[in-house]
Design a protein around this motif. Sequence first.
Motif, mmCIF file in Angstrom:
data_model
loop_
_atom_site.group_PDB
_atom_site.id
_atom_site.type_symbol
_atom_site.label_atom_id
_atom_site.label_comp_id
_atom_site.label_asym_id
_atom_site.label_seq_id
_atom_site.Cartn_x
_atom_site.Cartn_y
_atom_site.Cartn_z
ATOM 1 N N LYS A 136 0.855 -1.185 0.000
ATOM 2 C CA LYS A 136 0.000 0.000 0.000
ATOM 3 C C LYS A 136 0.886 1.229 0.000
ATOM 4 O O LYS A 136 1.927 1.256 0.666
ATOM 5 C CB LYS A 136 -0.889 -0.014 1.233
ATOM 6 N N THR A 137 0.481 2.242 -0.732
ATOM 7 C CA THR A 137 1.236 3.487 -0.798
ATOM 8 C C THR A 137 0.424 4.636 -0.255
ATOM 9 O O THR A 137 -0.807 4.646 -0.368
ATOM 10 C CB THR A 137 1.657 3.800 -2.237
ATOM 11 N N THR A 138 1.115 5.606 0.319
ATOM 12 C CA THR A 138 0.489 6.825 0.819
ATOM 13 C C THR A 138 1.262 8.009 0.281
ATOM 14 O O THR A 138 2.487 8.080 0.448
ATOM 15 C CB THR A 138 0.491 6.853 2.352
ATOM 16 N N GLN A 139 0.560 8.928 -0.342
ATOM 17 C CA GLN A 139 1.186 10.130 -0.859
ATOM 18 C C GLN A 139 0.241 11.299 -0.645
ATOM 19 O O GLN A 139 -0.962 11.106 -0.470
ATOM 20 C CB GLN A 139 1.570 9.954 -2.336
ATOM 21 N N CYS A 173 6.411 9.449 -1.232
ATOM 22 C CA CYS A 173 5.463 8.348 -1.158
ATOM 23 C C CYS A 173 5.929 7.392 -0.062
ATOM 24 O O CYS A 173 7.106 7.039 -0.003
ATOM 25 C CB CYS A 173 5.414 7.637 -2.508
ATOM 26 N N SER A 174 5.007 7.030 0.808
ATOM 27 C CA SER A 174 5.319 6.058 1.864
ATOM 28 C C SER A 174 4.840 4.682 1.458
ATOM 29 O O SER A 174 3.713 4.541 0.978
ATOM 30 C CB SER A 174 4.649 6.475 3.176
ATOM 31 N N HIS A 175 5.691 3.704 1.677
ATOM 32 C CA HIS A 175 5.327 2.307 1.364
ATOM 33 C C HIS A 175 5.992 1.422 2.401
ATOM 34 O O HIS A 175 6.963 0.714 2.110
ATOM 35 C CB HIS A 175 5.690 1.918 -0.062
ATOM 36 N N GLY A 192 -3.359 4.334 -6.982
ATOM 37 C CA GLY A 192 -4.027 4.985 -5.868
ATOM 38 C C GLY A 192 -4.648 6.281 -6.344
ATOM 39 O O GLY A 192 -4.914 6.462 -7.532
#
Lengths: 113, 115
Positions: free
Chosen positions: A3-6, A22-24, A104
């Motif tokens: 899962k990625t968070t940006q 981007c956090s992964h 995403g």
Amino acid sequence: LAKTTQPISMDSYEGQEVNITCSHNNIATNDYITWYQQFPSQGPRFIIQGYKTKVTNEVASLFIPADRKSSTLSLPRVSLSDTAVYYCLVGDPMNTGFQKLVFGTGTRLLVSP
Amino acid sequence: EPEVTQTPSHQVTQMGQEVILRCVPISNHLYFYWYRQILGQKVEFLVSFYNNEISEKSEIFDDQFSVERPDGSNFTLKIRSTKLEDSAMYFCASSRVQSENEKLFFGSGTQLSVL
């Protein structure tokens, strides 16, 4: 797939450098990090891909720290035409089933004069 | 840079009608895909195609959808009986091989509006 968070959105001005992180956190050993760009009413366009450290091409640079739990897309001296949505994707190209990309929501970059 | 071309750019149809979306992948590419993007939402995988058969499909790709490579250049997506919720931008994509560093090339899309 990890899962990625940006960030949802970012604003910048022409000529500035833009860094999108981007956090992964759950990235797997075999996963690569890929960034795509999408202009309005256009299909996504590949920008850059990397596994570790730093990758640079004519469009951008990608910085990946040693733990690989995040990555930063760096766009040098942006112009108005860099206004787009930028997607960070993480996965093992050999295991995602013929490049079944999972997008995403991306980061909407707005470049102003 | 080589391009994936899609036709038409816009398609308006009545609910229940059949539509065919057309794509010409890059000539030396072997892997073909359809994705879609409903307005304001994420780009979603529909189907991948290799060696004249479907290699993977998503839950969106139900019996109303089919893909075909009728000749050596075209790749089509058919929706047999369109529904209102099929309204979306449909993107065709292709890739040369499946390898660690291979990228997908996307077309500019067909905007499908179901009335």
